[in-house]
Design a protein around this motif. Structure first.
Motif, PDB file in Angstrom:
ATOM      1  N   LYS A 131      30.842 -23.832  -2.989  1.00 52.09           N
ATOM      2  CA  LYS A 131      30.705 -23.775  -4.453  1.00 52.09           C
ATOM      3  C   LYS A 131      29.620 -24.723  -4.946  1.00 52.09           C
ATOM      4  CE  LYS A 131      35.275 -21.993  -5.419  1.00 52.09           C
ATOM      5  NZ  LYS A 131      36.576 -22.202  -6.063  1.00 52.09           N
ATOM      6  N   GLN A 132      29.480 -25.871  -4.290  1.00 53.73           N
ATOM      7  CA  GLN A 132      28.399 -26.796  -4.640  1.00 53.73           C
ATOM      8  C   GLN A 132      27.046 -26.134  -4.403  1.00 53.73           C
ATOM      9  OE1 GLN A 132      29.014 -30.390  -2.352  1.00 53.73           O
ATOM     10  NE2 GLN A 132      30.986 -30.801  -3.300  1.00 53.73           N
ATOM     11  N   HIS A 133      26.900 -25.492  -3.255  1.00 51.90           N
ATOM     12  CA  HIS A 133      25.637 -24.833  -2.912  1.00 51.90           C
ATOM     13  C   HIS A 133      25.346 -23.679  -3.865  1.00 51.90           C
ATOM     14  CE1 HIS A 133      25.114 -26.415   1.465  1.00 51.90           C
ATOM     15  NE2 HIS A 133      25.539 -27.345   0.638  1.00 51.90           N
ATOM     16  N   ARG A 134      26.384 -22.967  -4.295  1.00 50.95           N
ATOM     17  CA  ARG A 134      26.179 -21.869  -5.239  1.00 50.95           C
ATOM     18  C   ARG A 134      25.603 -22.371  -6.560  1.00 50.95           C
ATOM     19  NH1 ARG A 134      31.687 -18.649  -4.018  1.00 50.95           N
ATOM     20  NH2 ARG A 134      30.949 -17.551  -2.162  1.00 50.95           N
ATOM     21  N   LEU A 135      26.077 -23.525  -7.014  1.00 51.22           N
ATOM     22  CA  LEU A 135      25.536 -24.084  -8.258  1.00 51.22           C
ATOM     23  C   LEU A 135      24.035 -24.359  -8.124  1.00 51.22           C
ATOM     24  CD1 LEU A 135      28.335 -26.597  -9.374  1.00 51.22           C
ATOM     25  CD2 LEU A 135      27.718 -24.426 -10.458  1.00 51.22           C
ATOM     26  N   VAL A 136      23.639 -24.903  -6.995  1.00 53.25           N
ATOM     27  CA  VAL A 136      22.213 -25.181  -6.767  1.00 53.25           C
ATOM     28  C   VAL A 136      21.439 -23.868  -6.634  1.00 53.25           C
ATOM     29  CG1 VAL A 136      20.526 -26.257  -5.228  1.00 53.25           C
ATOM     30  CG2 VAL A 136      22.700 -27.417  -5.713  1.00 53.25           C
TER      31      VAL A 136
ATOM     32  N   LEU B  17      16.017 -22.816   2.091  1.00 53.68           N
ATOM     33  CA  LEU B  17      16.404 -24.049   1.416  1.00 53.68           C
ATOM     34  C   LEU B  17      17.605 -24.632   2.148  1.00 53.68           C
ATOM     35  CD1 LEU B  17      16.169 -26.024  -0.990  1.00 53.68           C
ATOM     36  CD2 LEU B  17      17.730 -24.496  -2.237  1.00 53.68           C
ATOM     37  N   GLN B  18      17.394 -25.750   2.810  1.00 52.92           N
ATOM     38  CA  GLN B  18      18.488 -26.446   3.485  1.00 52.92           C
ATOM     39  C   GLN B  18      19.065 -27.441   2.484  1.00 52.92           C
ATOM     40  OE1 GLN B  18      17.385 -28.999   6.728  1.00 52.92           O
ATOM     41  NE2 GLN B  18      19.491 -29.306   7.365  1.00 52.92           N
ATOM     42  N   LEU B  19      20.360 -27.281   2.179  1.00 50.24           N
ATOM     43  CA  LEU B  19      21.000 -28.116   1.174  1.00 50.24           C
ATOM     44  C   LEU B  19      21.996 -29.084   1.779  1.00 50.24           C
ATOM     45  CD1 LEU B  19      21.893 -25.530  -1.620  1.00 50.24           C
ATOM     46  CD2 LEU B  19      20.219 -27.374  -1.755  1.00 50.24           C
TER      47      LEU B  19
ATOM     48  N   VAL C 226      18.355 -35.805  -7.418  1.00 49.63           N
ATOM     49  CA  VAL C 226      17.816 -34.714  -6.600  1.00 49.63           C
ATOM     50  C   VAL C 226      16.605 -35.208  -5.822  1.00 49.63           C
ATOM     51  CG1 VAL C 226      16.927 -32.353  -6.615  1.00 49.63           C
ATOM     52  CG2 VAL C 226      18.519 -33.082  -8.413  1.00 49.63           C
ATOM     53  N   GLN C 227      16.592 -34.904  -4.540  1.00 47.17           N
ATOM     54  CA  GLN C 227      15.419 -35.189  -3.710  1.00 47.17           C
ATOM     55  C   GLN C 227      15.113 -33.924  -2.916  1.00 47.17           C
ATOM     56  OE1 GLN C 227      15.931 -38.048  -0.549  1.00 47.17           O
ATOM     57  NE2 GLN C 227      13.741 -38.420  -0.431  1.00 47.17           N
ATOM     58  N   VAL C 228      13.877 -33.453  -3.033  1.00 46.31           N
ATOM     59  CA  VAL C 228      13.456 -32.233  -2.334  1.00 46.31           C
ATOM     60  C   VAL C 228      12.249 -32.567  -1.477  1.00 46.31           C
ATOM     61  CG1 VAL C 228      12.630 -29.863  -2.598  1.00 46.31           C
ATOM     62  CG2 VAL C 228      14.309 -30.769  -4.209  1.00 46.31           C
ATOM     63  N   GLN C 229      12.254 -32.047  -0.262  1.00 48.35           N
ATOM     64  CA  GLN C 229      11.120 -32.220   0.653  1.00 48.35           C
ATOM     65  C   GLN C 229      10.637 -30.866   1.133  1.00 48.35           C
ATOM     66  OE1 GLN C 229      12.834 -34.728   3.674  1.00 48.35           O
ATOM     67  NE2 GLN C 229      12.198 -36.587   2.618  1.00 48.35           N
ATOM     68  N   ASP C 230       9.372 -30.815   1.473  1.00 50.54           N
ATOM     69  CA  ASP C 230       8.735 -29.622   2.044  1.00 50.54           C
ATOM     70  C   ASP C 230       8.251 -30.020   3.443  1.00 50.54           C
ATOM     71  OD1 ASP C 230       7.200 -27.403   2.685  1.00 50.54           O
ATOM     72  OD2 ASP C 230       5.878 -27.548   0.949  1.00 50.54           O
ATOM     73  N   PRO C 231       9.175 -30.074   4.420  1.00 55.99           N
ATOM     74  CA  PRO C 231       8.831 -30.645   5.730  1.00 55.99           C
ATOM     75  C   PRO C 231       7.728 -29.906   6.472  1.00 55.99           C
ATOM     76  CG  PRO C 231      10.950 -29.526   5.842  1.00 55.99           C
ATOM     77  CD  PRO C 231      10.535 -29.543   4.398  1.00 55.99           C
ATOM     78  N   ASN C 232       7.602 -28.609   6.262  1.00 59.80           N
ATOM     79  CA  ASN C 232       6.548 -27.838   6.934  1.00 59.80           C
ATOM     80  C   ASN C 232       5.250 -27.814   6.138  1.00 59.80           C
ATOM     81  OD1 ASN C 232       8.473 -27.226   8.857  1.00 59.80           O
ATOM     82  ND2 ASN C 232       8.952 -25.227   7.981  1.00 59.80           N
ATOM     83  N   ARG C 233       5.319 -28.328   4.922  1.00 60.98           N
ATOM     84  CA  ARG C 233       4.167 -28.333   4.003  1.00 60.98           C
ATOM     85  C   ARG C 233       3.586 -26.933   3.813  1.00 60.98           C
ATOM     86  NH1 ARG C 233       1.326 -34.094   5.426  1.00 60.98           N
ATOM     87  NH2 ARG C 233       3.249 -35.252   5.167  1.00 60.98           N
ATOM     88  N   ASP C 234       4.489 -25.966   3.725  1.00 59.32           N
ATOM     89  CA  ASP C 234       4.052 -24.583   3.532  1.00 59.32           C
ATOM     90  C   ASP C 234       4.447 -24.015   2.173  1.00 59.32           C
ATOM     91  OD1 ASP C 234       6.785 -24.193   3.783  1.00 59.32           O
ATOM     92  OD2 ASP C 234       6.654 -22.928   5.570  1.00 59.32           O
ATOM     93  N   GLY C 235       5.169 -24.811   1.363  1.00 60.30           N
ATOM     94  CA  GLY C 235       5.557 -24.360   0.041  1.00 60.30           C
ATOM     95  C   GLY C 235       6.606 -23.259   0.043  1.00 60.30           C
ATOM     96  N   GLN C 236       7.293 -23.057   1.171  1.00 62.60           N
ATOM     97  CA  GLN C 236       8.308 -22.012   1.245  1.00 62.60           C
ATOM     98  C   GLN C 236       9.609 -22.475   1.897  1.00 62.60           C
ATOM     99  OE1 GLN C 236       6.417 -18.785   3.353  1.00 62.60           O
ATOM    100  NE2 GLN C 236       5.729 -17.875   1.436  1.00 62.60           N
ATOM    101  N   HIS C 237       9.556 -23.517   2.688  1.00 69.41           N
ATOM    102  CA  HIS C 237      10.731 -24.023   3.402  1.00 69.41           C
ATOM    103  C   HIS C 237      11.020 -25.433   2.889  1.00 69.41           C
ATOM    104  CE1 HIS C 237       9.018 -20.953   6.056  1.00 69.41           C
ATOM    105  NE2 HIS C 237      10.265 -20.746   6.459  1.00 69.41           N
ATOM    106  N   PHE C 238      12.215 -25.614   2.323  1.00 66.11           N
ATOM    107  CA  PHE C 238      12.529 -26.875   1.664  1.00 66.11           C
ATOM    108  C   PHE C 238      13.858 -27.439   2.148  1.00 66.11           C
ATOM    109  CE2 PHE C 238       9.900 -24.381  -1.202  1.00 66.11           C
ATOM    110  CZ  PHE C 238       8.910 -25.281  -1.548  1.00 66.11           C
ATOM    111  N   ASN C 239      13.960 -28.765   2.049  1.00 67.37           N
ATOM    112  CA  ASN C 239      15.214 -29.487   2.272  1.00 67.37           C
ATOM    113  C   ASN C 239      15.538 -30.190   0.960  1.00 67.37           C
ATOM    114  OD1 ASN C 239      14.913 -28.848   4.977  1.00 67.37           O
ATOM    115  ND2 ASN C 239      14.124 -30.855   5.534  1.00 67.37           N
ATOM    116  N   ALA C 240      16.811 -30.191   0.576  1.00 69.99           N
ATOM    117  CA  ALA C 240      17.188 -30.873  -0.662  1.00 69.99           C
ATOM    118  C   ALA C 240      18.503 -31.617  -0.482  1.00 69.99           C
ATOM    119  CB  ALA C 240      17.326 -29.867  -1.802  1.00 69.99           C
TER     120      ALA C 240
END
Length: 87
Positions: free
Chosen positions: A48-53, A69-71, A20-34
């Motif tokens: 179904k993969q996204h539902r598990l996450v 959350l962009q997955l 798992v790798q997660v980033q906070d590109p806006n550095r706002d603690g609310q918008h994430f990429n994983a």
């Protein structure tokens, strides 16, 4: 506020063995990429993969702590095929 480390831990707990790798590109603690690579995704559709996450993060998504959350999810085989194509 939830951190990238918290999100990574929650996903890893729900999908043992996942990378798992997660980033906070806006550095706002609310918008994430994983990016999540997990054996549990083998044979599943992307939805179904996204539902598990999303299930692993449900409380934070429902409360609004995670606004977006962009997955990108892959089984190990999908990841291997993807990384070969971009090499």
């Amino acid at each position: 506020m939830i951190s990238t480390t918290d999100i990574e831990s929650l996903i890893a707990a729900a999908l043992p063995g996942a990378k798992v790798q997660v980033q906070d590109p806006n550095r706002d603690g609310q918008h994430f990429n994983a990016i999540v690579i997990a054996e549990q995704f083998s044979g599943l559709t992307t939805i179904k993969q996204h539902r598990l996450v999303n299930d692993a993060l449900k409380a934070y998504l429902d409360s609004g702590a995670i606004h977006a959350l962009q997955l990108k999810t892959y089984s190990p085989e999908q990841w291997q095929n993807f990384s070969v194509q971009i090499s």
